[in-house]
Design a protein around this motif. Structure first.
Motif, PDB file in Angstrom:
ATOM      1  N   THR A 155       0.848  -1.209   0.134  1.00 39.34           N
ATOM      2  CA  THR A 155      -0.038  -0.030  -0.051  1.00 39.34           C
ATOM      3  C   THR A 155       0.947   1.283   0.288  1.00 39.34           C
ATOM      4  N   GLY A 156       0.968   2.042  -1.083  1.00 38.14           N
ATOM      5  CA  GLY A 156       1.774   3.028  -1.159  1.00 38.14           C
ATOM      6  C   GLY A 156       1.334   4.553  -0.297  1.00 38.14           C
ATOM      7  N   VAL A 157       2.281   5.080   0.235  1.00 34.41           N
ATOM      8  CA  VAL A 157       2.093   6.291   0.889  1.00 34.41           C
ATOM      9  C   VAL A 157       1.733   7.311  -0.170  1.00 34.41           C
ATOM     10  N   PRO A 158       0.624   8.069  -0.033  1.00 37.76           N
ATOM     11  CA  PRO A 158       0.041   8.867  -1.017  1.00 37.76           C
ATOM     12  C   PRO A 158       1.024  10.078  -1.097  1.00 37.76           C
ATOM     13  N   GLU A 159       1.114  10.633  -2.271  1.00 38.62           N
ATOM     14  CA  GLU A 159       1.947  11.730  -2.587  1.00 38.62           C
ATOM     15  C   GLU A 159       1.715  13.052  -1.671  1.00 38.62           C
ATOM     16  N   THR A 160       0.523  13.178  -1.154  1.00 37.95           N
ATOM     17  CA  THR A 160       0.365  14.548  -0.747  1.00 37.95           C
ATOM     18  C   THR A 160       0.891  14.386   0.867  1.00 37.95           C
TER      19      THR A 160
END
Length: 338
Positions: free
Chosen positions: A195-200
């Motif tokens: 689960t990738g960390v969101p760009e924001t």
């Protein structure tokens, strides 16, 4: 901010209370940092430690002058695959993380790399993100590949600690013929790895850690010996951390060693999912975890059920197994690799 759920070493870098500790910082930190400047490089040219025959070696990659620690194969293990050791990234951390394991190791050749921006006390180049960008974790993966090429061995085993799990997965995925086996010690949970960390969130975290005011103050506090001891005991060690651990962190922790911690702590190693790579790996993979890491043990079961050839082994310890319990870690790793 990034939490312990996603980054196992993040607690070392969160400031508990800026207000309460600011007076302490002014009194202690500047003096400690200033007194270290001239002494920090005095010993990195030593070529061998008498008790373990570990030497500091040098190699170049893409304009970087990099270092690694090397221990030759023990008698009878010369024909086995050399082992690449990848250290965790955190305040004051570099390849010295593997010193306890390397000291007692009897087996194949060991190469413990200092990732780009780390190992400054060994003589490696510091990294200034304002002068040169670096894709994370791909840049760290490529410097590991460069070391494997430099060592001129056809095949390797790879052992990766903690939140640098993505580097190990990328190494195995990108080099299916060269990387024969992969060991992940205390890696992130399956959910964190897929689960990738969101760009924001990445941008917010990085802005904070690079802040010349709050970010700088946080690092000054958390590089102090009492803070390292507190958070190490709270999150990393099963027993109280030892003075050697604190001494090594203190040697490496300084302003020029902060950029790798800033990007790791911001979540860039987990900026995307690695599920595709994890599910497609053909090489045998071992997950080693500590009995005291109770909350994450059940969350790693998906590794063995989702991957083609992955097993889990639990030994005593919490989150720094190769340091706190080097003998148990070495025996576990050797059983799997040999």
């Amino acid at each position: 901010v990034v939490t312990m759920k996603t980054l196992p070493f993040i607690a070392l870098f969160h400031c508990v209370s800026f207000v309460k500790v600011s007076a302490f910082v002014a009194h202690t930190v500047d003096k400690r940092l200033a007194s270290r400047t001239e002494a920090r490089y005095h010993h990195f040219h030593a070529k061998a430690l008498e008790t373990s025959q570990v030497s500091i070696e040098y190699f170049a990659y893409d304009g970087w002058n990099l270092t690694y620690q090397h221990k030759p194969a023990s008698d009878g293990y010369e024909q086995h695959n050399p082992i690449l050791l990848v250290h965790p990234v955190g305040i004051g951390l570099s390849s010295w993380f593997w010193n306890q394991l390397m000291r007692i190791w009897e087996g194949p050749e060991l190469l413990a790399i200092d990732l780009i921006g780390c190992g400054v006390q060994h003589g490696a180049d510091a990294w200034d993100p304002d002068m040169r960008g670096l894709s994370i974790p791909l840049g760290w993966t490529k410097c590991c590949e460069a070391l494997m090429d430099h060592a001129d061995a056809k095949t390797f085993s790879v052992v990766v600690q903690g939140g640098l799990g993505p580097v190990g997965v990328l190494l195995a995925s990108r080099n299916p013929l060269k990387v024969k086996k992969l060991v992940l010690t205390s890696p992130p949970t399956w959910e964190a790895m897929t689960t990738g960390v969101p760009e924001t969130e990445l941008a917010t975290n990085y802005k904070f850690f690079r802040s010349p005011v709050l970010g700088r103050l946080a690092f000054q506090v958390l590089e102090s010996r009492w803070a390292v001891r507190f958070f190490s005991n709270l999150f990393l060690f099963a027993k109280p951390c030892d003075d050697t651990w604190l001494d090594e962190v203190e040697k490496e922790a300084c302003e020029e060693s902060r950029p790798p911690v800033q990007v790791f702590n911001s979540g860039f190693c987990l900026h995307r999912s690695y599920e595709e790579e994890l599910r497609s790996l053909d090489q045998p993979v071992l997950i080693v975890q500590g009995k005291e890491d109770e909350t994450r043990i059940p969350k790693r079961n998906d590794y063995s059920s989702a991957m083609k050839n992955c097993s889990l082994e639990t030994i005593q310890g919490r989150n720094v197994l190769p340091w706190e319990f080097p003998q148990d870690s070495a025996e576990c790793i050797k059983r799997f690799l040999l």
